[in-house]
Design a protein around this motif. Structure first.
Motif, PDB file in Angstrom:
ATOM      1  N   UNK A   6       0.841  -1.199   0.000  1.00  0.00           N
ATOM      2  CA  UNK A   6       0.000   0.000   0.000  1.00  0.00           C
ATOM      3  C   UNK A   6       0.875   1.249   0.000  1.00  0.00           C
ATOM      4  N   UNK A   7       1.917   1.238   0.824  1.00  0.00           N
ATOM      5  CA  UNK A   7       2.846   2.371   0.866  1.00  0.00           C
ATOM      6  C   UNK A   7       3.490   2.557  -0.503  1.00  0.00           C
ATOM      7  N   UNK A   8       3.913   1.456  -1.110  1.00  0.00           N
ATOM      8  CA  UNK A   8       4.540   1.539  -2.436  1.00  0.00           C
ATOM      9  C   UNK A   8       3.593   2.159  -3.467  1.00  0.00           C
ATOM     10  N   UNK A   9       2.331   1.792  -3.424  1.00  0.00           N
ATOM     11  CA  UNK A   9       1.358   2.350  -4.377  1.00  0.00           C
ATOM     12  C   UNK A   9       1.212   3.862  -4.194  1.00  0.00           C
ATOM     13  N   UNK A  10       1.133   4.300  -2.948  1.00  0.00           N
ATOM     14  CA  UNK A  10       1.009   5.738  -2.685  1.00  0.00           C
ATOM     15  C   UNK A  10       2.264   6.458  -3.169  1.00  0.00           C
ATOM     16  N   UNK A  11       3.433   5.954  -2.783  1.00  0.00           N
ATOM     17  CA  UNK A  11       4.695   6.594  -3.142  1.00  0.00           C
ATOM     18  C   UNK A  11       4.900   6.632  -4.653  1.00  0.00           C
ATOM     19  N   UNK A  12       4.473   5.591  -5.348  1.00  0.00           N
ATOM     20  CA  UNK A  12       4.641   5.541  -6.804  1.00  0.00           C
ATOM     21  C   UNK A  12       3.858   6.643  -7.508  1.00  0.00           C
ATOM     22  N   UNK A  15       5.238  12.591  -7.602  1.00  0.00           N
ATOM     23  CA  UNK A  15       6.291  12.998  -8.538  1.00  0.00           C
ATOM     24  C   UNK A  15       7.682  12.988  -7.895  1.00  0.00           C
ATOM     25  N   UNK A  16       8.629  12.414  -8.601  1.00  0.00           N
ATOM     26  CA  UNK A  16      10.011  12.403  -8.137  1.00  0.00           C
ATOM     27  C   UNK A  16      10.296  11.393  -7.051  1.00  0.00           C
ATOM     28  N   UNK A  17       9.306  10.613  -6.649  1.00  0.00           N
ATOM     29  CA  UNK A  17       9.503   9.624  -5.585  1.00  0.00           C
ATOM     30  C   UNK A  17      10.290   8.435  -6.105  1.00  0.00           C
ATOM     31  N   UNK A  18      11.188   7.950  -5.262  1.00  0.00           N
ATOM     32  CA  UNK A  18      12.049   6.832  -5.637  1.00  0.00           C
ATOM     33  C   UNK A  18      12.198   5.897  -4.445  1.00  0.00           C
ATOM     34  N   UNK A  26      13.353  -1.095   2.998  1.00  0.00           N
ATOM     35  CA  UNK A  26      12.912  -0.171   1.955  1.00  0.00           C
ATOM     36  C   UNK A  26      12.865   1.253   2.499  1.00  0.00           C
ATOM     37  N   UNK A  27      13.181   2.202   1.620  1.00  0.00           N
ATOM     38  CA  UNK A  27      13.126   3.623   1.975  1.00  0.00           C
ATOM     39  C   UNK A  27      12.704   4.394   0.736  1.00  0.00           C
ATOM     40  N   UNK A  28      12.017   5.508   0.957  1.00  0.00           N
ATOM     41  CA  UNK A  28      11.503   6.324  -0.144  1.00  0.00           C
ATOM     42  C   UNK A  28      12.094   7.717  -0.060  1.00  0.00           C
ATOM     43  N   UNK A  29      12.526   8.201  -1.208  1.00  0.00           N
ATOM     44  CA  UNK A  29      13.206   9.486  -1.323  1.00  0.00           C
ATOM     45  C   UNK A  29      12.522  10.342  -2.381  1.00  0.00           C
ATOM     46  N   UNK A  30      12.640  11.644  -2.213  1.00  0.00           N
ATOM     47  CA  UNK A  30      12.268  12.578  -3.257  1.00  0.00           C
ATOM     48  C   UNK A  30      13.447  13.528  -3.418  1.00  0.00           C
ATOM     49  N   UNK A  36      10.220   8.532   3.867  1.00  0.00           N
ATOM     50  CA  UNK A  36       9.568   7.393   4.531  1.00  0.00           C
ATOM     51  C   UNK A  36      10.529   6.207   4.514  1.00  0.00           C
ATOM     52  N   UNK A  37      10.452   5.356   5.536  1.00  0.00           N
ATOM     53  CA  UNK A  37      11.387   4.242   5.628  1.00  0.00           C
ATOM     54  C   UNK A  37      10.841   3.161   6.559  1.00  0.00           C
TER      55      UNK A  37
END
Length: 128
Positions: A6-12, A15-18, A26-30, A36-37
């Motif tokens: 669910x987190x991956x779907x939101x982050x995807x 814009x610019x999310x990786x 897993x960790x998410x960057x912009x 988020x991590x």
């Protein structure tokens, strides 16, 4: 209950999310800024929180300021955890098992907004 998928779907959709795989999961960057991590029971985390992190999925997100983190902790103390470490404040960690999918989407989007540059926030908001 929300999941990492669910987190991956939101982050995807941001814009610019990786998403990156890190030592801690897993960790998410912009634009190279962490928003988020997955939280893991590192030795620097207080013992009572390490036990929670060892037994269930905990995610951390950046927040606008310390008052936002405090408000979340006071609103849902069984879901939102106390400070995990003094680094990278302001942030908040939460138990994924206690988060509804719509609340997760709000938390992730707001964390992204905290770290995203203005041009990406404008793009997300439709050019406003």
């Amino acid at each position: 209950m929300a999941t990492l998928d669910d987190l991956r779907r939101v982050a995807a959709g941001l814009p610019g999310s990786e998403e990156r795989s890190t030592t801690g999961g897993a960790a998410w960057f912009v634009r190279h800024k962490l928003y988020a991590w997955e939280c893991h029971p590192w030795p620097s985390v207080p013992p009572e929180m390490r036990a929670i992190m060892a037994g269930e999925l905990v995610v951390g997100v950046k927040v606008g300021d310390r008052l936002d983190a405090l408000a979340l902790r006071e609103m849902e103390p069984d879901t939102f955890l106390g400070p995990t470490t003094p680094w990278s404040e302001p942030k908040v960690a939460f138990r994924m098992a206690g988060i509804a999918q719509d609340h997760l989407a709000e938390l992730i989007t707001e964390a992204w907004r905290v770290q995203a540059p203005k041009y990406l926030r404008r793009e997300f908001d439709g050019g406003v």
